[in-house]
Design an enzyme around this catalytic site. Structure first.
Site, mmCIF file in Angstrom:
data_model
loop_
_atom_site.group_PDB
_atom_site.id
_atom_site.type_symbol
_atom_site.label_atom_id
_atom_site.label_comp_id
_atom_site.label_asym_id
_atom_site.label_seq_id
_atom_site.Cartn_x
_atom_site.Cartn_y
_atom_site.Cartn_z
ATOM 1 N N ASP A 16 48.047 42.161 29.150
ATOM 2 C CA ASP A 16 47.794 43.203 30.148
ATOM 3 C C ASP A 16 48.428 44.523 29.723
ATOM 4 O O ASP A 16 49.456 44.540 29.047
ATOM 5 C CB ASP A 16 48.344 42.745 31.507
ATOM 6 C CG ASP A 16 47.743 43.525 32.672
ATOM 7 O OD1 ASP A 16 46.767 44.275 32.452
ATOM 8 O OD2 ASP A 16 48.247 43.381 33.804
ATOM 9 N N GLY A 17 47.816 45.612 30.141
ATOM 10 C CA GLY A 17 48.400 46.939 29.910
ATOM 11 C C GLY A 17 47.659 47.784 28.889
ATOM 12 O O GLY A 17 48.133 48.870 28.526
ATOM 13 N N ASN A 18 46.478 47.337 28.456
ATOM 14 C CA ASN A 18 45.726 48.125 27.468
ATOM 15 C C ASN A 18 45.353 49.507 28.003
ATOM 16 O O ASN A 18 45.466 50.516 27.293
ATOM 17 C CB ASN A 18 44.418 47.406 27.100
ATOM 18 C CG ASN A 18 44.659 46.126 26.333
ATOM 19 O OD1 ASN A 18 45.773 45.851 25.922
ATOM 20 N ND2 ASN A 18 43.607 45.344 26.150
ATOM 21 N N ARG A 20 46.750 51.301 30.448
ATOM 22 C CA ARG A 20 47.912 52.183 30.615
ATOM 23 C C ARG A 20 48.417 52.684 29.263
ATOM 24 O O ARG A 20 48.855 53.818 29.125
ATOM 25 C CB ARG A 20 49.023 51.450 31.386
ATOM 26 C CG ARG A 20 48.813 51.479 32.885
ATOM 27 C CD ARG A 20 49.656 50.450 33.578
ATOM 28 N NE ARG A 20 49.070 49.118 33.435
ATOM 29 C CZ ARG A 20 49.688 48.000 33.758
ATOM 30 N NH1 ARG A 20 50.918 48.037 34.226
ATOM 31 N NH2 ARG A 20 49.068 46.848 33.620
ATOM 32 N N SER A 62 38.636 38.264 32.949
ATOM 33 C CA SER A 62 38.676 37.414 34.149
ATOM 34 C C SER A 62 37.375 37.521 34.931
ATOM 35 O O SER A 62 36.595 38.470 34.736
ATOM 36 C CB SER A 62 39.855 37.822 35.044
ATOM 37 O OG SER A 62 39.541 39.008 35.748
ATOM 38 N N ASN A 65 37.170 40.812 36.432
ATOM 39 C CA ASN A 65 37.061 42.031 35.613
ATOM 40 C C ASN A 65 35.657 42.647 35.623
ATOM 41 O O ASN A 65 35.480 43.788 35.185
ATOM 42 C CB ASN A 65 37.514 41.775 34.174
ATOM 43 C CG ASN A 65 39.024 41.624 34.025
ATOM 44 O OD1 ASN A 65 39.521 40.855 33.195
ATOM 45 N ND2 ASN A 65 39.790 42.353 34.834
ATOM 46 N N ARG A 177 53.378 37.251 30.361
ATOM 47 C CA ARG A 177 52.520 38.350 30.816
ATOM 48 C C ARG A 177 53.164 39.670 30.433
ATOM 49 O O ARG A 177 54.344 39.909 30.720
ATOM 50 C CB ARG A 177 52.291 38.317 32.330
ATOM 51 C CG ARG A 177 51.344 39.459 32.756
ATOM 52 C CD ARG A 177 50.878 39.377 34.190
ATOM 53 N NE ARG A 177 49.824 40.369 34.432
ATOM 54 C CZ ARG A 177 48.855 40.259 35.326
ATOM 55 N NH1 ARG A 177 48.801 39.181 36.072
ATOM 56 N NH2 ARG A 177 47.949 41.195 35.464
ATOM 57 N N SER A 185 47.158 36.549 38.553
ATOM 58 C CA SER A 185 45.778 37.056 38.496
ATOM 59 C C SER A 185 44.745 35.958 38.192
ATOM 60 O O SER A 185 43.873 36.132 37.334
ATOM 61 C CB SER A 185 45.663 38.204 37.475
ATOM 62 O OG SER A 185 46.562 39.248 37.785
HETATM 63 C C1 IPE Z 1 44.388 40.019 34.136
HETATM 64 O O1 IPE Z 1 44.637 41.387 34.056
HETATM 65 C C2 IPE Z 1 43.160 39.666 33.354
HETATM 66 C C3 IPE Z 1 43.291 39.797 31.907
HETATM 67 C C4 IPE Z 1 44.361 40.134 31.252
HETATM 68 C C5 IPE Z 1 42.102 39.481 31.170
HETATM 69 P P1 IPE Z 1 44.105 42.405 35.167
HETATM 70 O O2 IPE Z 1 44.567 43.735 34.742
HETATM 71 O O3 IPE Z 1 42.653 42.221 35.374
HETATM 72 O O4 IPE Z 1 44.863 41.894 36.470
HETATM 73 P P2 IPE Z 1 45.239 42.646 37.806
HETATM 74 O O5 IPE Z 1 43.984 43.274 38.315
HETATM 75 O O6 IPE Z 1 46.271 43.654 37.473
HETATM 76 O O7 IPE Z 1 45.778 41.577 38.697
HETATM 77 C C1 IPE Z 2 44.188 44.028 29.883
HETATM 78 O O1 IPE Z 2 44.491 45.386 29.977
HETATM 79 C C2 IPE Z 2 42.853 43.767 29.229
HETATM 80 C C3 IPE Z 2 41.797 43.295 30.151
HETATM 81 C C4 IPE Z 2 41.946 42.958 31.406
HETATM 82 C C5 IPE Z 2 40.476 43.180 29.575
HETATM 83 P P1 IPE Z 2 43.995 46.251 31.212
HETATM 84 O O2 IPE Z 2 42.652 46.795 30.903
HETATM 85 O O3 IPE Z 2 44.073 45.446 32.476
HETATM 86 O O4 IPE Z 2 45.055 47.417 31.216
HETATM 87 P P2 IPE Z 2 45.754 48.059 32.484
HETATM 88 O O5 IPE Z 2 46.350 46.937 33.273
HETATM 89 O O6 IPE Z 2 44.695 48.779 33.242
HETATM 90 O O7 IPE Z 2 46.774 48.969 31.899
HETATM 91 MG MG MG Z 3 45.510 45.180 33.848
#
Ligand code: IPE
Ligand code: IPE
Ligand code: MG
Length: 229
Positions: A16-18, A20, A62, A65, A177, A185
């Protein structure tokens, strides 16, 4: 007093966090996904070399998503396709087998074909199994498994339901995480029942094998009681 160290066989990661990461750099979110994919490769490399890790499961997309803007969803689908195709060589190099969990019938026929092809080509590798959770939701997985058992008129027990899940019934030892969010999530709710959980503020594109290694050092020394004393 010496204590038995925990063995790590199955590691699960919520990447998570790509978005941001990209935003912090004034880039569009998709740049974060590109960088994140490289980190997935590095962590898989680490896991393939690790003496006890047999399986690493990454949460990549997910069932929730799909709510993202169409542009981002399309980008993620294309990235997955081209990444997997380019990655075949890397899977061979690492001795890594590719598997998925989740409802991939929800993807385009082309992407489904790519997924099936990479699975077939890497099926013989034994250093590590990399499972990508794709269009995955734990509640859906559990509900569908229960419904299949009910349709076959089979008893629903912890064992039968566990075996019926799409993720081969294997408890997850450790879950990481990134990005500072402290939630699951909808990821592997059943399989994480007794996992050791690790949360880091590091955004996925900045995560390194070194940070993982430090977490694993903590994991091996944690006391896992499983309800006992
Ligand atoms: C969880 O991350 C899903 C994946 C990393 C693929 P999200 O960014 O979708 O989760 P929430 O929305 O913050 O709970
Ligand atoms: C996780 O990073 C990757 C996927 C859910 C595909 P995010 O896209 O959720 O990055 P943030 O949470 O918005 O920073
Ligand atoms: Mg995310």
């Amino acid at each position: 007093m010496s204590k038995n160290k925990n063995i790590l066989k199955h590691l699960a990661i919520i990447m998570d966090g790509n978005g941001r990461w990209a935003k912090e750099r004034g880039l569009i979110r998709t740049k974060g996904h590109e960088k994140g994919a490289e980190v997935t490769r590095e962590i898989t490399r680490y896991c393939a070399k690790h003496p006890t890790i047999e399986t690493v499961t990454f949460y990549a997309f997910s069932t929730e998503n799909w709510k993202r803007p169409k542009y981002e969803v399309n980008f993620l689908m294309k990235l997955l396709d081209s990444w997997l195709r380019n990655e075949l060589e890397t899977y061979h190099k690492f001795g890594a087998r590719f598997e998925t969990v989740g409802n991939i019938e929800g993807f385009s026929p082309k992407l489904q074909e790519t997924i099936a092809y990479i699975k077939k080509e890497t099926a013989h590798h034994t250093n590590v199994t990399q499972i990508l959770a794709l269009n995955y939701g734990s509640r859906e997985e559990i509900a569908k498994a229960a419904s299949r058992l009910a349709n076959r008129n089979e008893p629903i027990t912890e064992e039968s339901l566990g075996n019926e899940l799409n993720t081969p019934y294997s408890d997850i030892d450790m879950m990481v995480r990134t990005s500072g969010e402290i939630r699951l999530s909808n990821f592997l709710l059943w399989q994480l029942s007794y996992s050791e959980l690790f949360f880091t503020k590091t955004l996925w594109p900045d995560f390194t094998a070194k940070e993982l290694e430090e977490m694993i050092e903590q994991y091996v020394n944690r006391e896992r009681r499983f309800g006992g004393v």
